[in-house]
Design a protein around this motif. Sequence first.
Motif, PDB file in Angstrom:
ATOM      1  N   ARG A 187      -1.074  -2.457   4.280  1.00  0.00           N
ATOM      2  CA  ARG A 187      -2.032  -3.482   4.458  1.00  0.00           C
ATOM      3  C   ARG A 187      -2.861  -3.684   3.067  1.00  0.00           C
ATOM      4  O   ARG A 187      -2.927  -4.815   2.589  1.00  0.00           O
ATOM      5  N   LEU A 188      -3.273  -2.516   2.439  1.00  0.00           N
ATOM      6  CA  LEU A 188      -3.854  -2.485   1.320  1.00  0.00           C
ATOM      7  C   LEU A 188      -2.855  -2.982   0.050  1.00  0.00           C
ATOM      8  O   LEU A 188      -3.324  -3.830  -0.906  1.00  0.00           O
ATOM      9  N   ILE A 189      -1.730  -2.900  -0.162  1.00  0.00           N
ATOM     10  CA  ILE A 189      -0.699  -3.498  -0.920  1.00  0.00           C
ATOM     11  C   ILE A 189      -0.571  -4.845  -0.731  1.00  0.00           C
ATOM     12  O   ILE A 189      -0.741  -5.702  -1.741  1.00  0.00           O
ATOM     13  N   ASP A 190      -0.530  -5.328   0.395  1.00  0.00           N
ATOM     14  CA  ASP A 190      -0.360  -6.622   0.675  1.00  0.00           C
ATOM     15  C   ASP A 190      -1.697  -7.393   0.607  1.00  0.00           C
ATOM     16  O   ASP A 190      -1.535  -8.860   0.088  1.00  0.00           O
ATOM     17  N   ASP A 191      -2.771  -6.901   0.308  1.00  0.00           N
ATOM     18  CA  ASP A 191      -4.127  -7.471   0.283  1.00  0.00           C
ATOM     19  C   ASP A 191      -4.435  -7.276  -1.302  1.00  0.00           C
ATOM     20  O   ASP A 191      -5.520  -7.437  -1.993  1.00  0.00           O
ATOM     21  N   HIS A 192      -3.335  -6.798  -2.131  1.00  0.00           N
ATOM     22  CA  HIS A 192      -3.544  -6.832  -3.774  1.00  0.00           C
ATOM     23  C   HIS A 192      -4.617  -5.746  -4.040  1.00  0.00           C
ATOM     24  O   HIS A 192      -5.147  -5.781  -5.196  1.00  0.00           O
ATOM     25  N   LEU A 194      -3.939  -2.054  -3.575  1.00  0.00           N
ATOM     26  CA  LEU A 194      -3.389  -0.573  -3.773  1.00  0.00           C
ATOM     27  C   LEU A 194      -1.871  -0.839  -4.523  1.00  0.00           C
ATOM     28  O   LEU A 194      -1.329  -1.929  -4.093  1.00  0.00           O
ATOM     29  N   PHE A 195      -1.623   0.180  -5.282  1.00  0.00           N
ATOM     30  CA  PHE A 195      -0.363   0.293  -6.107  1.00  0.00           C
ATOM     31  C   PHE A 195       0.635   0.825  -4.920  1.00  0.00           C
ATOM     32  O   PHE A 195       0.417   1.366  -4.045  1.00  0.00           O
ATOM     33  N   LYS A 196       1.888   0.516  -5.448  1.00  0.00           N
ATOM     34  CA  LYS A 196       2.991   0.974  -4.500  1.00  0.00           C
ATOM     35  C   LYS A 196       3.882   1.950  -5.315  1.00  0.00           C
ATOM     36  O   LYS A 196       4.063   1.740  -6.388  1.00  0.00           O
ATOM     37  N   GLU A 197       4.532   2.868  -4.523  1.00  0.00           N
ATOM     38  CA  GLU A 197       5.710   3.695  -5.138  1.00  0.00           C
ATOM     39  C   GLU A 197       6.921   2.766  -5.389  1.00  0.00           C
ATOM     40  O   GLU A 197       7.098   1.822  -4.591  1.00  0.00           O
ATOM     41  N   GLY A 198       7.968   3.106  -6.192  1.00  0.00           N
ATOM     42  CA  GLY A 198       8.986   2.584  -6.196  1.00  0.00           C
ATOM     43  C   GLY A 198       9.274   1.833  -7.501  1.00  0.00           C
ATOM     44  O   GLY A 198      10.667   1.120  -7.434  1.00  0.00           O
ATOM     45  N   ASP A 199       8.611   1.360  -8.183  1.00  0.00           N
ATOM     46  CA  ASP A 199       9.063   0.726  -9.485  1.00  0.00           C
ATOM     47  C   ASP A 199      10.140   1.479 -10.122  1.00  0.00           C
ATOM     48  O   ASP A 199       9.779   2.679 -10.737  1.00  0.00           O
ATOM     49  N   ARG A 200      11.035   0.887 -10.446  1.00  0.00           N
ATOM     50  CA  ARG A 200      12.360   1.736 -11.061  1.00  0.00           C
ATOM     51  C   ARG A 200      11.995   2.037 -12.415  1.00  0.00           C
ATOM     52  O   ARG A 200      12.634   3.251 -12.971  1.00  0.00           O
ATOM     53  N   ARG A 215      -2.512  11.229  -5.546  1.00  0.00           N
ATOM     54  CA  ARG A 215      -2.668   9.791  -5.696  1.00  0.00           C
ATOM     55  C   ARG A 215      -3.498   9.361  -4.687  1.00  0.00           C
ATOM     56  O   ARG A 215      -3.686   9.892  -3.693  1.00  0.00           O
ATOM     57  N   GLY A 216      -4.458   8.151  -5.324  1.00  0.00           N
ATOM     58  CA  GLY A 216      -5.235   7.878  -4.278  1.00  0.00           C
ATOM     59  C   GLY A 216      -6.132   6.487  -4.748  1.00  0.00           C
ATOM     60  O   GLY A 216      -5.941   6.371  -5.811  1.00  0.00           O
ATOM     61  N   ILE A 217      -6.901   6.020  -4.064  1.00  0.00           N
ATOM     62  CA  ILE A 217      -7.710   4.875  -4.534  1.00  0.00           C
ATOM     63  C   ILE A 217      -9.105   4.890  -3.944  1.00  0.00           C
ATOM     64  O   ILE A 217      -9.306   5.278  -2.743  1.00  0.00           O
ATOM     65  N   PHE A 218      -9.782   4.765  -4.815  1.00  0.00           N
ATOM     66  CA  PHE A 218     -11.463   4.504  -4.766  1.00  0.00           C
ATOM     67  C   PHE A 218     -11.841   3.113  -4.431  1.00  0.00           C
ATOM     68  O   PHE A 218     -11.228   2.277  -5.201  1.00  0.00           O
ATOM     69  N   LEU A 219     -12.436   2.846  -3.312  1.00  0.00           N
ATOM     70  CA  LEU A 219     -13.119   1.408  -3.156  1.00  0.00           C
ATOM     71  C   LEU A 219     -14.324   1.285  -2.828  1.00  0.00           C
ATOM     72  O   LEU A 219     -14.912   2.235  -1.853  1.00  0.00           O
ATOM     73  N   ASN A 220     -14.998   0.508  -3.271  1.00  0.00           N
ATOM     74  CA  ASN A 220     -16.453   0.330  -2.887  1.00  0.00           C
ATOM     75  C   ASN A 220     -16.664  -0.426  -1.644  1.00  0.00           C
ATOM     76  O   ASN A 220     -15.856  -0.850  -1.282  1.00  0.00           O
ATOM     77  N   LYS A 221     -17.983  -0.632  -1.101  1.00  0.00           N
ATOM     78  CA  LYS A 221     -17.937  -1.057   0.164  1.00  0.00           C
ATOM     79  C   LYS A 221     -17.421  -2.604   0.278  1.00  0.00           C
ATOM     80  O   LYS A 221     -16.975  -2.954   1.055  1.00  0.00           O
ATOM     81  N   ASP A 222     -17.602  -3.309  -0.773  1.00  0.00           N
ATOM     82  CA  ASP A 222     -17.341  -4.745  -0.777  1.00  0.00           C
ATOM     83  C   ASP A 222     -15.905  -4.931  -1.262  1.00  0.00           C
ATOM     84  O   ASP A 222     -15.541  -6.100  -1.534  1.00  0.00           O
ATOM     85  N   TRP A 228      -7.551   3.403  -9.206  1.00  0.00           N
ATOM     86  CA  TRP A 228      -6.533   3.987  -8.825  1.00  0.00           C
ATOM     87  C   TRP A 228      -6.329   5.321  -9.269  1.00  0.00           C
ATOM     88  O   TRP A 228      -6.788   5.494 -10.587  1.00  0.00           O
ATOM     89  N   VAL A 229      -6.050   6.327  -8.803  1.00  0.00           N
ATOM     90  CA  VAL A 229      -5.903   7.532  -9.305  1.00  0.00           C
ATOM     91  C   VAL A 229      -4.357   8.297  -9.572  1.00  0.00           C
ATOM     92  O   VAL A 229      -3.814   8.327  -8.477  1.00  0.00           O
TER      93      VAL A 229
END
Length: 363
Positions: A187-192, A194-200, A215-222, A228-229
């Motif tokens: 869902r986060l990837i589709d909403d632009h 979060l990054f995703k694994e798999g780039d060749r 790996r992970g993501i920090f998001l503020n409340k809004d 991206w870590v």
Amino acid sequence: MAQGPKECRVKCVLRAMDEAYARLLQSDSKSLLKKYLTQEMYNELKEKRTPTFGSTLLDCIQSGLMNLDSGIGIYAPDPEAYAVFAPLFDAIIQDYHLGFSPAQTHPPLEWGELTAFQNLDPENKYIISTRVRCGRSIEGYPFNPCMTEDHYKEIEQKMTNAFQGLGGELSGTYRPLTKMPKCEQERLIDDHYLFKEGDRFLKAAKACRFWPVGRGIFLNKDKTFLTWVNEEDHLRMISMEPGGDLGNVYRRMIEGVNAIQQQVNFSRSERFGFLTFCPTNLGTTIRASVHIKVPKLSADKEKMKSVAETHHLQVRGTRGEHTESEEGIYDISNKRRLGLTEFQALKEMQEGILEIIKIEQSL
């Protein structure tokens, strides 16, 4: 004297690299790697290693050897690689960054005056969203090809602590991928967000090892400031919001970067500015972009290309690099990041986007 296992492994690796390099030379690859890595330079560099982490030429070029359709074909496995393999990096950097020569040095950080930036599309006719991001590497660590599992975990812990110190508009939550359900990731990837694994290209560069550890993501409340870590770089800090208010997006990113810099030290060199895994992101590391719908202009590919080149813009598909446009929507950003200040990079992008909107209106 018989050779030991280590010597045999080194010989096997060199032989495999020789064969892969020969294939590159014989291919129709248009990469900057092929353009500048001559046989003479290859022979000069192929057995060198960086002093701290022992990075090799293969660590730098393995993605370009495996992906002959690469545009660049090279990554830096650690900060020292830019000096040890300078003949190759300098040539590619000068080409990509439009003449940044080995004699030049990157200017000091300068965010500039925020009042110089405006809402690029106040009537919300063209720009869907605006984002400004920058990459940072944490001092004392190599980049992806040489990072151990412990390195990923250490950086994640440092950043978890740093995020806890963010307040006000920037306060939020860090979400490690190891504890995030797959459905939420998608869902986060589709909403632009979060990054995703798999780039060749990144996989071939050994940037995806030990995934998803560290790996992970920090998001503020809004969800207007995120970090991206341990994706491509140790950190990618991003400010974003719907619409075209570049000034507000830039302001928020500056506040976030400055707040995090109080907690961790970033890798920076006098020559290249902020150091990153990919040489295309050196210097300011700033990428200011809009998702913009310009169906009339995009129908004329040559005109679109001409405008982009004139204003040093990079045009990508809707979902970023190596993707296609969807419904005439493009991701358009500044291309130059090295040899100019942060302020100049943003101004260049702003002027280019305003010109694109003006042309779209006239068609």
